[in-house]
Design a protein around this motif. Structure first.
Motif, PDB file in Angstrom:
ATOM      1  N   GLY A 309       0.822  -1.176  -0.031  1.00 19.60           N
ATOM      2  CA  GLY A 309       0.102  -0.055   0.044  1.00 19.60           C
ATOM      3  C   GLY A 309       0.880   1.360   0.148  1.00 19.60           C
ATOM      4  N   ASN A 310       0.181   2.488   0.088  1.00 17.53           N
ATOM      5  CA  ASN A 310       0.872   3.534   0.284  1.00 17.53           C
ATOM      6  C   ASN A 310       0.214   4.521   1.365  1.00 17.53           C
ATOM      7  OD1 ASN A 310      -1.140   5.130  -1.584  1.00 17.53           O
ATOM      8  ND2 ASN A 310      -0.006   3.797  -3.155  1.00 17.53           N
ATOM      9  N   VAL A 311       0.570   5.714   1.523  1.00 15.10           N
ATOM     10  CA  VAL A 311       0.268   6.814   2.296  1.00 15.10           C
ATOM     11  C   VAL A 311       0.395   8.014   1.645  1.00 15.10           C
ATOM     12  CG1 VAL A 311       0.417   8.008   4.486  1.00 15.10           C
ATOM     13  CG2 VAL A 311       0.441   5.433   4.752  1.00 15.10           C
ATOM     14  N   ILE A 312      -0.734   8.767   1.461  1.00  7.69           N
ATOM     15  CA  ILE A 312      -0.386   9.962   0.750  1.00  7.69           C
ATOM     16  C   ILE A 312      -1.304  11.170   1.635  1.00  7.69           C
ATOM     17  CG2 ILE A 312      -1.168  11.418  -1.331  1.00  7.69           C
ATOM     18  CD1 ILE A 312      -1.387   8.711  -2.673  1.00  7.69           C
ATOM     19  N   GLY A 313      -0.313  12.090   1.867  1.00 12.26           N
ATOM     20  CA  GLY A 313      -0.997  13.192   2.688  1.00 12.26           C
ATOM     21  C   GLY A 313      -1.966  13.975   1.935  1.00 12.26           C
ATOM     22  N   ASN A 314      -3.299  14.649   2.423  1.00 12.13           N
ATOM     23  CA  ASN A 314      -4.239  15.144   2.172  1.00 12.13           C
ATOM     24  C   ASN A 314      -3.928  16.550   1.706  1.00 12.13           C
ATOM     25  OD1 ASN A 314      -5.662  12.809   2.192  1.00 12.13           O
ATOM     26  ND2 ASN A 314      -6.726  13.521   3.900  1.00 12.13           N
ATOM     27  N   GLY A 315      -2.863  17.102   2.031  1.00  8.03           N
ATOM     28  CA  GLY A 315      -2.776  18.517   1.903  1.00  8.03           C
ATOM     29  C   GLY A 315      -1.180  18.807   2.364  1.00  8.03           C
ATOM     30  N   ALA A 316      -0.874  20.033   2.461  1.00  8.38           N
ATOM     31  CA  ALA A 316       0.500  20.389   2.831  1.00  8.38           C
ATOM     32  C   ALA A 316       0.664  20.206   4.131  1.00  8.38           C
ATOM     33  CB  ALA A 316       0.852  22.102   2.321  1.00  8.38           C
ATOM     34  N   LYS A 317      -0.162  20.086   4.898  1.00  7.20           N
ATOM     35  CA  LYS A 317       0.094  20.170   6.376  1.00  7.20           C
ATOM     36  C   LYS A 317      -0.613  18.626   6.832  1.00  7.20           C
ATOM     37  CE  LYS A 317      -0.157  24.991   7.396  1.00  7.20           C
ATOM     38  NZ  LYS A 317      -0.725  25.988   8.259  1.00  7.20           N
ATOM     39  N   VAL A 318       0.115  18.176   8.059  1.00 11.56           N
ATOM     40  CA  VAL A 318      -0.490  16.961   8.671  1.00 11.56           C
ATOM     41  C   VAL A 318      -2.013  17.113   9.023  1.00 11.56           C
ATOM     42  CG1 VAL A 318       1.769  16.079   9.176  1.00 11.56           C
ATOM     43  CG2 VAL A 318       0.510  17.480  10.905  1.00 11.56           C
ATOM     44  N   THR A 319      -2.469  18.096   9.518  1.00 15.37           N
ATOM     45  CA  THR A 319      -3.765  18.622  10.045  1.00 15.37           C
ATOM     46  C   THR A 319      -4.742  18.513   8.666  1.00 15.37           C
ATOM     47  OG1 THR A 319      -3.224  21.188   9.616  1.00 15.37           O
ATOM     48  CG2 THR A 319      -3.188  19.942  11.672  1.00 15.37           C
ATOM     49  N   ASP A 320      -4.015  18.268   7.354  1.00 14.86           N
ATOM     50  CA  ASP A 320      -5.061  18.271   6.449  1.00 14.86           C
ATOM     51  C   ASP A 320      -5.485  16.964   6.073  1.00 14.86           C
ATOM     52  OD1 ASP A 320      -5.139  21.030   5.494  1.00 14.86           O
ATOM     53  OD2 ASP A 320      -3.193  20.515   4.393  1.00 14.86           O
ATOM     54  N   GLY A 321      -4.735  16.018   6.901  1.00 14.73           N
ATOM     55  CA  GLY A 321      -5.139  14.278   6.819  1.00 14.73           C
ATOM     56  C   GLY A 321      -4.477  13.583   5.968  1.00 14.73           C
ATOM     57  N   VAL A 322      -4.574  12.491   5.844  1.00 11.96           N
ATOM     58  CA  VAL A 322      -3.826  11.456   4.972  1.00 11.96           C
ATOM     59  C   VAL A 322      -4.849  10.398   4.512  1.00 11.96           C
ATOM     60  CG1 VAL A 322      -3.361   9.878   7.295  1.00 11.96           C
ATOM     61  CG2 VAL A 322      -1.715  10.373   5.158  1.00 11.96           C
ATOM     62  N   THR A 323      -4.270   9.808   3.381  1.00  9.78           N
ATOM     63  CA  THR A 323      -5.241   8.537   2.716  1.00  9.78           C
ATOM     64  C   THR A 323      -4.403   7.340   2.923  1.00  9.78           C
ATOM     65  OG1 THR A 323      -6.374  10.261   1.197  1.00  9.78           O
ATOM     66  CG2 THR A 323      -6.295   7.744   0.900  1.00  9.78           C
ATOM     67  N   ILE A 324      -4.834   6.294   3.340  1.00 14.98           N
ATOM     68  CA  ILE A 324      -4.064   5.218   3.380  1.00 14.98           C
ATOM     69  C   ILE A 324      -4.667   4.100   2.518  1.00 14.98           C
ATOM     70  CG2 ILE A 324      -3.275   3.326   4.918  1.00 14.98           C
ATOM     71  CD1 ILE A 324      -4.599   6.466   6.510  1.00 14.98           C
ATOM     72  N   ASN A 325      -3.998   3.549   1.552  1.00 14.88           N
ATOM     73  CA  ASN A 325      -4.466   2.601   0.689  1.00 14.88           C
ATOM     74  C   ASN A 325      -3.828   1.385   0.598  1.00 14.88           C
ATOM     75  OD1 ASN A 325      -5.393   1.434  -1.794  1.00 14.88           O
ATOM     76  ND2 ASN A 325      -4.093   2.814  -3.125  1.00 14.88           N
TER      77      ASN A 325
END
Length: 608
Positions: A309-325
């Motif tokens: 899988g992979n992990v992709i940030g949803n934005g420039a900051k960690v507070t924007d969240g993350v997507t785990i595939n």
């Protein structure tokens, strides 16, 4: 209590007992516990009410046999768990329930009353007949995240069958894979009468006693694999029926059987006043995730459990969240939740304060997720499973208390691997998102603009005081010649602090900012002998010591640490022909706490 025993005991011997795949040792001298006034009562349950205090206790409900093939079903009913007439009564009954032939009770203080060191005692009456198994014991507070035996188990009192012998045992992880055990037995005379069972525990030893008499003391400080017993534990009281230890010859005439508890008390030594900060304070509002400047990190165990899988940030900051595939969720018994990870590492925090962790999680498949606030060596400060329902957002909120003496690393970790009981199919795939993150507190902290420093160069009498006006920084230097006093006042806002302290174990005049901003260096890391590596660190003045982190993974998953005083250390018994990664940071002890510097760059070494 949670271990596997041979069904081989026709009688008990007070010196040794054989365990399947384990050994028991007990040969240290005993002595009376002295009530010398060092300890103070920090918590107790006197069972004076009419019902169990749920602020202290969780009631377990299951029929899984306690890990020992026990025969009872633990229930939450007043027939089995009752508080009346000043005592707690846990009663085992012969009745069919949930596919079992007996019911009973088991309570624990996990997440409610957890303790590191002190005296833990209970005054109890115990049932006595073939097949019964009362117990008073503890498990590591990190049990949910590391499991047994890595959490450590301390059996203060166990008793079985129709005799008056009680057990005191330690169980811990041996070479990170097996359970290891120390144990000792003691004849209490008549266990159906009132006796006080207790454990006196500190970083060096665990002593077990009955009515104040210590019948065994175990050394725990000299064995590196026993670090489980230098972490917080929670308390368990239960009454089992049958199982590997007592066997399955049950005297049916013994029911109903009651274990009666007059009280449970915990005593600890008070913190010395000299270690407490007495300077000015300020109140701050902090969101440790909101101020975080790093990025999400991830891990997928492709080579060892089939999770991709992979992990992709949803934005420039960690507070924007993350997507785990995750495309192929594999499984390893007991450890699979960490085969797919999304992490935020190195959060800033204020020790001794309560934080609230909040986030929203959603997954395209129903599945279990482990949410953890972790410290050094992956020690869990807070951790628990949650279950996501397919495509339904889960608003997670958890209060997290940072211990006042904690000064290590702090990470936020999400374990998305497929674990035991996960509703998602093995080798399945899913996409999960984490949003709306915060880790916030309103904290009262020492005023960072205030520092008080004293330097004593040895000869009494000469006092020189410099007061730097409006800055709030006070520096006092004692240089030795009697009767010579000089005072200088100015409006300088920044002062260089000269540190001449020779005792590196008691440094008072290095500021927190100085050590936290410092970064050391590994000068040399070489393997000249088989299975060994010699580390040489660039020496820093006026530090207490160094911490070396090492791992066979360049991202330091599954790392270990070694704390040393000098700047040279020889690692031995490493794995041959393997690459190891090392990094180091310095630390000081200030006001009884450890303050750490920054990690150095990594050094890679192939071990001979």
């Amino acid at each position: 209590m949670r271990k596997w025993f041979r069904k081989c005991m026709a009688s008990l011997c007070a010196a040794t007992i054989a365990f399947s795949g384990m050994y028991i040792v007990g040969n240290e001298s005993t002595k009376d516990v002295k009530a010398d006034g060092e300890y103070q009562l920090v918590w107790s349950d006197e069972f004076d009410g009419t019902e169990l205090n749920r602020n202290n206790w969780n009631v377990e409900v299951n029929g899984n046999g306690g890990g020992n093939n026990e025969l009872q079903y633990y229930v939450d009913r007043t027939n089995n768990i009752q508080v009346s007439d000043g005592t707690l009564k846990i009663t085992a009954r012969k009745e069919n329930y949930g596919g079992k032939s007996y019911t009973s009770g088991r309570i624990n203080s996990k997440g409610k009353q957890e303790f590191k060191y002190g005296k833990i005692e209970a005054r109890m009456k115990l049932p006595r007949f073939s097949g019964i198994w009362p117990a008073f014991w503890t498990l590591g507070a990190n049990y949910s995240s590391v499991g047994w035996p890595k959490c450590g188990e301390m059996d203060i009192m166990e008793a079985i069958n129709d005799n008056n012998t009680v057990f005191a045992n330690l169980h811990w992880s041996y070479k990170n894979s097996q359970a290891d055990t120390k144990g000792k037995t003691y004849d209490v005379g008549d266990r159906t009468q009132w006796h006080t069972y207790g454990m006196e525990w500190d970083e060096n030893s665990a002593a077990f006693y009955v009515d104040g008499y210590v019948y065994e003391r175990y050394t725990i400080s000299t064995q590196s694999e026993m670090e489980e017993f230098r972490k917080a534990q929670f308390i368990i009281l239960n009454l089992a029926v049958g199982g590997q230890l007592p066997g399955y010859n049950i005297n049916q005439n013994g029911f109903p059987a009651t274990m009666e508890v007059d009280w449970v008390r915990v005593y600890q030594k008070p913190e010395k006043e000299s270690t407490k900060y007495t300077g000015p304070t300020i109140t701050v509002n902090q969101d440790a995730i909101g101020e975080y400047t790093g990025a999400w990190t991830s891990f997928f165990g492709q080579t060892w459990c089939g999770t991709y899988g992979n992990v992709i940030g949803n934005g420039a900051k960690v507070t924007d969240g993350v997507t785990i595939n995750v495309t192929d969720a594999g499984i390893i018994q007991g450890d699979s939740q960490w085969s797919a990870q999304a992490n935020i590492e190195g959060l800033k925090y204020y020790a001794g304060n309560d934080y609230v962790l909040k986030c929203t999680l959603v997954s395209t498949e129903s599945k279990k997720v482990f949410v953890k606030i972790a410290g050094d060596d992956e020690e869990s400060i807070s951790g628990e499973y949650i279950t996501l329902v397919k495509n339904q957002p889960y608003n997670y909120e958890k209060k997290v208390s940072i211990p006042s003496d904690y000064a290590g690393k702090l990470d936020l970790k999400f374990g998305f691997g497929r674990s035991d009981g996960d509703p998602m199919a093995q080798n399945g795939s899913f996409i999960a998102k984490i949003t709306n993150l915060s880790f916030s507190t309103t904290a009262v902290i020492p005023d960072p603009s205030y520092a008080e420093t004293t330097t004593n160069n040895g000869n009494s009498g000469n006092n020189s005081t410099t007061n730097n006006g409006n800055s709030g920084n006070n520096s006092t230097t004692n240089n030795g010649n009697a009767g010579n006093n000089e005072t200088n006042n100015s409006n300088i806002n920044n002062t260089d602090i000269t540190n001449n302290v020779s005792d590196v174990n008691n440094i008072d005049n290095i500021s927190i900012q100085q050590i936290q901003n410092s970064k050391t260096k590994i000068i040399s890391a070489k393997s000249k002998k088989k299975r060994s590596v010699k580390i040489i660190i660039k020496k820093q003045t006026n530090v207490t010591g160094y911490v070396i982190k090492y791992s066979t993974n360049k991202k330091y998953y599954g790392y270990n640490t070694k704390q040393i005083k000098k700047n040279i250390y020889n690692f031995k018994k490493l794995s041959s022909n393997k690459k190891y990664y090392f990094k180091v940071r310095a630390y000081i002890k200030q006001d009884g706490k450890k303050i750490y510097g920054k990690w150095s760059k990594s050094k890679k070494v192939r071990v001979k």
